[in-house]
Every structure is written in C-alpha cells, then in structure tokens.
Write an enzyme that holds these catalytic residues in place. Structure first.
Site, PDB file in Angstrom:
ATOM      1  N   GLU A  77       0.814  -1.213   0.000  1.00  0.00           N
ATOM      2  CA  GLU A  77       0.000   0.000   0.000  1.00  0.00           C
ATOM      3  C   GLU A  77       0.848   1.265   0.000  1.00  0.00           C
ATOM      4  O   GLU A  77       0.436   2.289  -0.562  1.00  0.00           O
ATOM      5  CB  GLU A  77      -0.951   0.011   1.206  1.00  0.00           C
ATOM      6  CG  GLU A  77      -2.076  -1.006   1.134  1.00  0.00           C
ATOM      7  CD  GLU A  77      -1.705  -2.344   1.760  1.00  0.00           C
ATOM      8  OE1 GLU A  77      -2.586  -3.218   1.856  1.00  0.00           O
ATOM      9  OE2 GLU A  77      -0.525  -2.498   2.174  1.00  0.00           O
ATOM     10  N   PHE A 139     -11.972  -6.648  13.482  1.00  0.00           N
ATOM     11  CA  PHE A 139     -10.898  -7.138  12.630  1.00  0.00           C
ATOM     12  C   PHE A 139     -10.491  -6.069  11.620  1.00  0.00           C
ATOM     13  O   PHE A 139     -11.330  -5.509  10.930  1.00  0.00           O
ATOM     14  CB  PHE A 139     -11.350  -8.409  11.904  1.00  0.00           C
ATOM     15  CG  PHE A 139     -10.318  -8.960  10.963  1.00  0.00           C
ATOM     16  CD1 PHE A 139      -9.137  -9.518  11.429  1.00  0.00           C
ATOM     17  CD2 PHE A 139     -10.522  -8.921   9.588  1.00  0.00           C
ATOM     18  CE1 PHE A 139      -8.182 -10.012  10.561  1.00  0.00           C
ATOM     19  CE2 PHE A 139      -9.574  -9.417   8.705  1.00  0.00           C
ATOM     20  CZ  PHE A 139      -8.402  -9.964   9.200  1.00  0.00           C
ATOM     21  N   GLN A 140      -9.207  -5.790  11.566  1.00  0.00           N
ATOM     22  CA  GLN A 140      -8.617  -4.794  10.663  1.00  0.00           C
ATOM     23  C   GLN A 140      -9.254  -3.415  10.832  1.00  0.00           C
ATOM     24  O   GLN A 140      -9.463  -2.692   9.864  1.00  0.00           O
ATOM     25  CB  GLN A 140      -8.688  -5.253   9.202  1.00  0.00           C
ATOM     26  CG  GLN A 140      -7.753  -6.435   8.924  1.00  0.00           C
ATOM     27  CD  GLN A 140      -7.565  -6.727   7.453  1.00  0.00           C
ATOM     28  OE1 GLN A 140      -8.428  -6.412   6.634  1.00  0.00           O
ATOM     29  NE2 GLN A 140      -6.440  -7.331   7.112  1.00  0.00           N
ATOM     30  N   LYS A 189     -17.606   0.118   5.434  1.00  0.00           N
ATOM     31  CA  LYS A 189     -18.063  -0.871   4.466  1.00  0.00           C
ATOM     32  C   LYS A 189     -19.571  -0.815   4.260  1.00  0.00           C
ATOM     33  O   LYS A 189     -20.060  -0.963   3.128  1.00  0.00           O
ATOM     34  CB  LYS A 189     -17.650  -2.275   4.917  1.00  0.00           C
ATOM     35  CG  LYS A 189     -17.909  -3.340   3.863  1.00  0.00           C
ATOM     36  CD  LYS A 189     -17.289  -4.679   4.235  1.00  0.00           C
ATOM     37  CE  LYS A 189     -17.481  -5.696   3.114  1.00  0.00           C
ATOM     38  NZ  LYS A 189     -16.877  -7.000   3.460  1.00  0.00           N
ATOM     39  N   MET A 508      24.628   8.711   2.610  1.00  0.00           N
ATOM     40  CA  MET A 508      24.564  10.008   3.270  1.00  0.00           C
ATOM     41  C   MET A 508      24.803   9.862   4.772  1.00  0.00           C
ATOM     42  O   MET A 508      25.479  10.697   5.393  1.00  0.00           O
ATOM     43  CB  MET A 508      23.218  10.678   3.012  1.00  0.00           C
ATOM     44  CG  MET A 508      23.176  12.132   3.449  1.00  0.00           C
ATOM     45  SD  MET A 508      24.342  13.184   2.524  1.00  0.00           S
ATOM     46  CE  MET A 508      23.390  13.498   1.033  1.00  0.00           C
TER      47      MET A 508
END
Length: 620
Positions: A77, A139-140, A189, A508
């Site tokens: 993602e 969940f999630q 949802k 760096m």
C-alpha cells in the site's frame, strides 16, 4: 493548479436520479473528476468499491479493450501512495489511491505525510469497518481519523451515506485548491453497500475554507504594492530570485522565466523547485542550500535583495535564518500560504497569492511603468561565480564515481527525461548533475526525505506519461524499502528505467558519520548484505538487467540502458567513499560551506585569490 476535468453541471449529468450503492457513487465521482488511473491494494473492507471499479470498466470498456479507469495493483500500500504521488507530481492532477482498512490504511501514513510536506494533491480512499463495529477493535480496524489527522490536509469520515457524493467531490476540491495537499476519505463498508439516489451534484458545506480560497483567487497586487516592489528592485544592485516548489505547484514556471528575463534577475532554486526555470537557462544558477552548487550559494551570500517565490526558508536552505543572505538589505516573499510569510525570515514586502498570477502582474506593471535597471555587472558577477566554482569530482579515481554516472546520463537524456529518486547521496548527485528543461520532470521526496519513494513514484509518472522516458535514480538502501515494486514494473510492462547506484552503504549517513562521528559507521555499512540486485531484477522479468563495475564499460552500458525499449535495470557499483559536495553543515552559514577537494572555494582550495568576493562597500 491544473485541474483534471471540469465537473459536469448537475442538470446535465446523465446519471442523475439513478439508484446506486455508495461504492458506485464513489467510482462515478472519480470518473466525473477525470480520474483515469487508481493505484491500490484490495481487502475486505474496501471490496465493494473494488467491485464497483470492475463493473464501471465493464460498462465503459474502450473500443481497444482498455479500461477507462485503470486499476493498478502494487506490492504494498505504501507503493500505491507513492505511485499516486508520482502521478500527481508529474501532471499537476490529483492522484488517487484506494486501500483497505487497518494495516492497508496505516501503510499509507508515510506517503500521506510525504505529500503533505511537499504540497502534493492526492486523494486516499481507505476502507473502514462498518459503522456499527467502529470502536470495538473489530478485525482490521484502525482509527484513521486520529492517525491521519496530523498528517493530511484534511480527513473525512463518512458516517452519513447520503454524504458520499458530496464528500468525494469536496475531497478533490480541497486537495487541489490553495496550497495543494493530501486528503483522506475513510469509507465504512456498510456505507459502500448502502443504496440511494445519485444526484450528480453537491459539495459539503465548508464555508470558511471556501471563503479563504475565494480570497486567494481574488488576491490581486494593488498598484501601491507593485510600486513598492519596484522601488525595492530599483534600489537593488544585486537582486536574486529564490524559488521553491510552490512555483511548480502553481504551474508558474513560464511566469517565473518571463519575470527573470524581463528584469534580468538570476534564479536559484530549492531541491523542490528544480525545473521551475530551465536549468540550462543563462539566468539559472541551479540549486542552493545544504548541497547546492557553490556558485548558487555564493550568489546568495553576495545578493542585496532576495525575492522568494513559493519557497519557505526551510532548514536545508536557511539553517540559521539570520545568516542567510547576510548582505540582503531587503527580502520580498510571494506565497500561497500566509503561514509561511515571516515564519522563518522577516520580510520587507510580501504578497499572499498564486505565484503565477502574482509574477504576471508584476511583469505587466513593470513594463507598463517602463521600469529599467541595469543589472549587467551583477549578472557578469554571477556568471563568473559559475565559471570559477563549477561542479566537479575526482575524475582520476579508478573507482566509478556516482557524479560521473549522472554526468554521462545527463548527456544522454539532455534534460528531457522525467527523473525520480530515492533519498540519500544518489538523490543529491542527481539534483546537482541532471538538467531539467521543464517543471514536473524532477520527482523527489524533499521535506520528508522518504527512502523508497523513487521506484513507485517512477511507476506513477510512467502511467501518467506512457511515452516519456522515466528514470528512477536509486540507491541500494532506498530501493530495498520498496523492492517489491520492481515486479509491478514488469507486470504492467512499463518502460521504466531503474538506475541503481550501489555503494554498499547508506551513503549520506556514512558521510555524516565520517564528518561528525569519527568514522564510526554504526548500522550504515551494508557490505555484508548479500542481495544480488541483477538476479532480483531478472526474477521479476527484466529483460535488461546488468551490473557495471568497470569504469570503461559505463558509457556504453548507460546508452544501451536508456535506449532499451522496455523495462530496464542497471546497477552501477560506485565508490563508497564518494561524498556529496558542496556541503553546508547543520547550523552553519554559506560562508562556512565545504566544497571538498575538487570544487573551488573562496576560502579553501583553488582558486583562492578572493577577487570575486564582494565587500559591503562594493556596489554596482
């Protein structure tokens, strides 16, 4: 800002009055906003919207079989967020990414913050658990409003299904207006599954924001303020334009160039402002700041009037504000964001408004009033700085120098490529040694300095510009962060070119450890890592995958790499001890700039006759 597509008036929207679920409304608004590419990774809480994209494409399939709304699936993602950012940075349009709830959404925090820091317009749509389950540790589930609230320009949580259309349209309005930035829409949802009437119109009531945006649109330089500006310019002998990414965000590159040439004012740019003026233009002194060119920084030291446009005096440019441009008698500042005026450096003249419009008004006023000022001696001086202190490196070293790689690449691309980078030494070498003829060719994570940015950003830019030469200049540390996106390149057969400068370390960090930590290379040495990047590229389907260790093979390999028709990967093993110079140490002034062994300095190295240094009494 360049908008994507004008909204269709509600009275003419062909779908007004139709029954749709919330997910279908989201997708239809995306289509109305002109979105042709969506980057994202699916999951349970966002599946209704993914299904709506699929069905939208089935209904509107192009005659050639192509999807009207491409749905691009990354490896992660975070990659989706940076792809949307690359799309947005290279076009000026709003980039869009679509992810699921919980870990899918939290994986996008870094690109959201990155876009906020660099003023990049994106809309992120994150799935969320159903409204009834919110707050139960379902969940999630993740509290996206709380997490993203301090990272994004704005976050919308849709709790009323009737607001789906208006929220989505407003998200695009906020993302692209004023100072651009990322907007997050958290979409439960059950709201996606809700069925209602599509109106084809409507925005949320954000009256205060719209009033501020209308004030910005109406902001016009008065005759009095124009006259004040030209009085300052008329009293100046050594004016200098200090230009940042705001000029690019406002599509003001042409206006800037016209202003510079109309009045003969040289230009230095920040790392985000590269390309605002053609870097090969006679008035361009390239980049200033911590790793800016010596001649740009010396010009800042010598100027007597700083004209800041779309720039913010950040710590990489003005580590100590009181030491920045010490001979400047006056400072002017044009910016879209009032909060930037006087935030770091006090100014004598300021205007809050669009950079392009402001510069055009100044040009028109100056020409109408017949403004004349001969800055010829000053221009000769800065040309002398450029000739006396050019960029250079250890050309005799048997090891491949990263600067040499970029110098050769520049000879091949001739300033016409779109270039993205990771973050580190390779990023600064690319900024120093590559030319850019136009805005939006240079894509880099400036303020956040996010390793892993380069490859997904190049993918997003390539989707936006399928016929352009797009090159990701990356480092072995940065590319590891989103290495999975190499497969995304070949999955979609994108002609992205990946140039990996491998110094087997975090270059760096190593440079700072050498300078400030007595060579204690804690955690920065990657020489024991066993990644075979060429095999990794081959396993992901790159037909062109090569490694170069011999200096004599470099030029031919780069030419073959750039001219290859499809995805190409070239790893160049470079000198791990090559440092980025010039360098202005943290908290130091440009007078204390270290130019290294191969770039001339006023105080160290050749030339050192100091004949070019201006004193307070030397006036042109």
């Amino acid at each position: 800002m360049t908008e994507q597509a004008p909204r269709i008036p509600s009275t003419h929207h062909p779908l007004a009055g139709e029954q749709m679920n919330g997910a279908e409304m989201v997708v239809q608004v995306l289509a109305d906003e002109g979105v042709d590419t969506v980057f994202g990774y699916s999951g349970g809480a966002i599946l209704p919207t993914y299904d709506a994209v699929f069905r939208y494409n089935e209904r509107h399939r192009h005659d050639d079989g192509g999807d009207p709304m491409q749905l691009i699936v990354p490896a992660n993602e975070q990659g989706a967020g940076f792809m949307a950012a690359g799309y947005a940075r290279s076009t000026g349009k709003v980039g869009v990414f679509l992810v699921t709830s919980g870990p899918g959404a939290t994986n996008t925090v870094t690109p959201i913050r990155d876009c906020m820091a660099d003023s990049v317009p994106v809309v992120a749509i994150t799935g969320q658990v159903a409204r009834g389950a919110m707050g139960t540790d379902a969940f999630q589930e993740a509290p996206i409003v709380n997490i993203m609230g301090n990272c994004a320009k704005h976050v919308f949580l849709i709790t009323r299904p009737e607001d789906v259309e208006a929220t989505m349209r407003t998200a695009f309005e906020v993302a692209r207006s004023g100072r651009p930035g990322p907007v997050v829409v958290d979409l439960p949802k059950d709201v996606q599954n809700w069925v209602g009437e599509f109106r084809g119109e409507g925005l949320l009531d954000i009256r205060g924001y719209r009033q501020r945006m209308e004030s910005l649109r109406q902001a016009k330089l008065s005759e009095r303020k124009c006259r004040q500006f030209f009085e300052l310019l008329g009293h100046s002998s050594r004016p200098l334009l200090y230009v940042g990414g705001g000029v690019i965000n406002s599509d003001a590159g042409d206006a800037l160039t016209e202003f510079a040439h109309a009045f003969g004012v040289p230009v230095v740019t920040t790392v985000m402002g590269l390309g605002a003026i053609d870097t090969t233009d006679d008035l361009s002194l390239h980049m200033l700041g911590m790793h800016g060119t010596a001649y740009a920084n010396y010009a800042v030291e010598d100027c007597d009037f700083i004209i800041a446009v779309g720039s913010r005096f950040d710590d990489r440019v003005a580590a100590k504000a009181e030491l920045f441009a010490p001979m400047a008698e006056h400072v002017a500042h044009i910016d879209i964001d009032a909060a930037e005026i006087g935030k770091v450096k006090m100014v004598d003249w300021a205007h809050v408004g669009d950079a392009g419009r402001s510069l055009r008004q100044l040009v028109e006023f100056g020409r109408h009033e017949g403004f004349r000022r001969d800055f010829g001696p000053w221009l000769e001086h800065v040309r002398g700085l450029r000739e006396k202190y050019p960029m250079n490196f250890d050309r005799d070293n048997p090891l491949i120098q990263p600067q040499h790689v970029l110098e050769l690449l520049n000879g091949l691309t001739k300033g016409d490529a779109i270039v993205s980078t990771g973050v580190g030494q390779h990023q600064m070498f690319a900024a120093q040694y590559l030319d850019f003829h136009r805005p939006r060719q240079w894509l880099t994570s400036g303020s956040m300095g996010t390793m892993g940015f380069g490859l997904p950003a190049a993918i997003g830019a390539q989707f936006a510009h399928p016929d352009a030469l797009v090159i990701d200049v990356d480092g072995d540390g940065s590319i590891r962060m989103n290495l999975g996106e190499m497969e995304t390149v070949t999955t979609y057969n994108l002609p992205v070119k990946i140039l990996l400068l491998n110094n087997s370390c975090d270059g760096m960090v190593r440079q700072w450890q050498r300078l400030y930590f007595e060579d204690r290379f804690s955690a920065s040495d990657k020489s024991l890592h066993r990644k075979d990047f060429v095999k990794a590229a081959e396993s992901d389907g790159f037909a062109f995958a090569r490694r170069i260790t011999d200096k004599s093979e470099l030029a031919d390999a780069l030419e073959a790499f750039v001219s290859f028709a499809g995805p190409a990967f070239l790893e160049v093993v470079v000198d791990p001890d090559a440092g980025v110079y010039p360098m202005v140490g943290p908290g130091m002034s440009y007078r204390e700039m270290v130019t290294g062994e191969h770039i001339g300095s006023r105080d160290h190295g050749e030339p050192d006759d100091r004949s070019d240094r201006l004193s307070q009494s030397e006036m042109f």
